[in-house]
Design an enzyme around this catalytic site. Structure first.
Site, short mmCIF file in Angstrom:
data_model
loop_
_atom_site.label_atom_id
_atom_site.label_comp_id
_atom_site.label_asym_id
_atom_site.label_seq_id
_atom_site.Cartn_x
_atom_site.Cartn_y
_atom_site.Cartn_z
N HIS A 1 0.29 -5.19 -3.05
CA HIS A 1 1.71 -5.05 -3.35
C HIS A 1 2.35 -4.01 -2.44
O HIS A 1 1.85 -2.89 -2.29
CB HIS A 1 1.85 -4.60 -4.82
CG HIS A 1 3.25 -4.54 -5.32
ND1 HIS A 1 4.04 -5.66 -5.48
CD2 HIS A 1 4.01 -3.49 -5.73
CE1 HIS A 1 5.22 -5.29 -5.97
NE2 HIS A 1 5.23 -3.98 -6.13
N SER B 1 9.67 -5.43 -4.55
CA SER B 1 9.30 -5.01 -5.89
C SER B 1 10.56 -4.84 -6.74
O SER B 1 11.32 -5.79 -6.89
CB SER B 1 8.45 -3.74 -5.84
OG SER B 1 7.82 -3.49 -7.08
N GLU C 1 -1.67 -8.77 -4.87
CA GLU C 1 -0.67 -7.81 -5.35
C GLU C 1 -1.31 -6.67 -6.15
O GLU C 1 -0.91 -5.52 -6.03
CB GLU C 1 0.36 -8.54 -6.22
CG GLU C 1 1.25 -9.51 -5.49
CD GLU C 1 2.44 -8.84 -4.82
OE1 GLU C 1 2.59 -7.62 -4.97
OE2 GLU C 1 3.21 -9.54 -4.14
#
Length: 437
Positions: A342, A140, A258
């Site tokens: 995610h 991320s 995600e």
């Protein structure tokens, strides 16, 4: 062995940091954690240097999910770091720019990462590590930082391989002037007028911290990383296109669902917002997905992470690049989750499944072993292959292939997907239309 980690950097805790609830937070927070193999090889073990995610506003290198013990058991030295977050890490103001003169300003958090990498170069041999074989990896915001490091002159030579997990790479970038404007707006709201540096530095910690959340990033008064012309010299995607990235092996990818990290009520509105931002091209993108359901499920992940990963893999292929899609859902969640959310791959890379108390099956552990083996092999030799695992071909733009890690194990599949092609065309046009520095 140190009995516990140092203090976390000051920020507003998120629900995914529950294991750090009650841990101290201080401005004096630039600590790192090291796990070393019991018997490092002669010449030192490869080093895996982890940059945590959290939108540059949250997280800690000491979270249980980042415990490096399992990586060290595989023969690498694992390092996790803290870096300053939110306005403590990313804050610009005309008064600070004037004070800095020719020195960099604003990107304090990125400078923390550079300082930690330099620490590794000076000290990691004492822990059995090889400073000549350092892999930076992150997820991320951490993956985004890896991509920035790839094109930052100040980071050149401090690492030798790079892994970007859901790290994006198509961002417009915030200019220093725009970041200064946000800094001035914050200062004004805190009662500081003009360029009073003493008053600026006297703003209380809790005001600087604010209360940044997923739904309220305080974007009117917080910039995040900025193009300052020094630490971050320009747009990252443009630097890659111009061949200015580090000449190192590169591994990148993202996850199959995600948007699954967001509360369910936010998913459709967020997809709608990004879809509207596509403008007249939205209809073509929808058609490329083949169905409304595929568009709804995949647009966010593909636009923000999967297409950029493919884009950067193509631009780094000369030095060896590998592309993946993580699609593994833990057995206990398969009835409720349509894909890998995610951040869900992180515990498989570190082998820390169950760190937050969730149930773990033998199949989950097998995927963690497989994924960890690929990542460690890449760190050791700049190639994820070997050890009898399914062969993961190098990425080639002419015939793009990615490795899907899912419930069936690993499957090779084409990355020449119409939806990604449509999104790439939009992103390329946007970059070409952007003002040139």
């Amino acid at each position: 062995r140190a009995p516990e980690s140092g203090a976390d950097c000051v920020h507003s805790r998120r629900d995914w940091e529950a294991d750090r609830e009650g841990a101290p937070m201080r401005e004096d927070c630039l600590f790192l954690n090291v796990w070393a193999p019991a018997m490092p090889p002669k010449g030192g073990a490869p080093v895996m240097f982890w940059i945590h995610g959290g939108s540059f506003t949250a997280g800690s290198g000491a979270q249980a999910i980042y415990d490096g013990a399992k990586l060290a058991e595989r023969g690498v030295v694992a390092v996790t770091i803290n870096y300053r977050l939110g306005r403590f890490g990313f804050f610009a103001h005309p008064a600070l720019t004037a004070e800095a003169g020719s020195d960099p300003t604003g990107n304090w958090g990125m400078m923390d990462m550079l300082a930690a990498l330099k620490w590794v170069q000076r000290n990691i041999a004492a822990f059995g590590g090889n400073p000549g074989n350092v892999t930076i990896f992150g997820e991320s915001a951490g993956g985004g930082a890896v991509n920035q490091m790839m094109v930052m002159p100040a980071a050149r030579g401090l690492f030798h391989r790079a892994i970007a997990q859901s790290g994006g790479g198509r961002d417009d970038g915030t200019t220093l002037a725009a970041a200064e404007a946000k800094g001035k707006a914050f200062a004004s709201g805190a009662g500081v007028a003009g360029n009073d540096l003493a008053a600026l530095r006297a703003i209380p910690e809790e005001k600087v911290r604010g209360n940044m959340t997923l739904t309220n990033p305080e974007s009117a008064t917080y910039s995040g990383p900025m193009i300052d012309g020094k630490v971050i010299p320009g747009r990252g995607d443009t630097a890659f296109v111009n061949g200015k990235q580090a000449a190192v092996p590169y591994l990148a990818g993202a996850n199959s669902y995600e948007i699954g990290f967001a509360p369910e009520a936010m998913r459709k509105p967020f997809t709608a917002m990004l879809g509207m931002a596509l403008g007249p091209a939205q209809a073509g993108v929808k058609a490329a997905y083949g169905s409304d359901a595929a568009y709804e499920q995949n647009l966010v992940g593909d636009l923000m992470f999967n297409e950029p990963a493919r884009f950067l893999a193509g631009l780094t292929a000369t030095n060896g690049s590998w592309l993946y899609l993580f699609d593994y859902v833990p057995e206990a969640k398969r009835a409720s989750e349509p894909g890998a959310a995610h951040g869900s791959e992180v515990s498989y890379v570190f082998g820390t499944n169950g760190a937050m108390g969730e149930p773990v099956s033998d199949a989950d552990r097998a995927m963690a072993k497989l994924m960890g083996d690929y990542w460690v092999a890449f760190a050791k030799a700049g190639d994820p292959n070997g050890g009898g695992r399914a062969v993961w071909p190098r990425y080639r733009a002419a015939d793009p292939v990615r490795l899907r890690l899912g419930a069936a194990g690993v499957v090779l599949e084409s990355a020449a997907l119409p939806a990604l092609d449509a999104l790439a065309k939009i992103a390329d046009a946007k970059r070409e239309a952007a003002p040139k520095p």
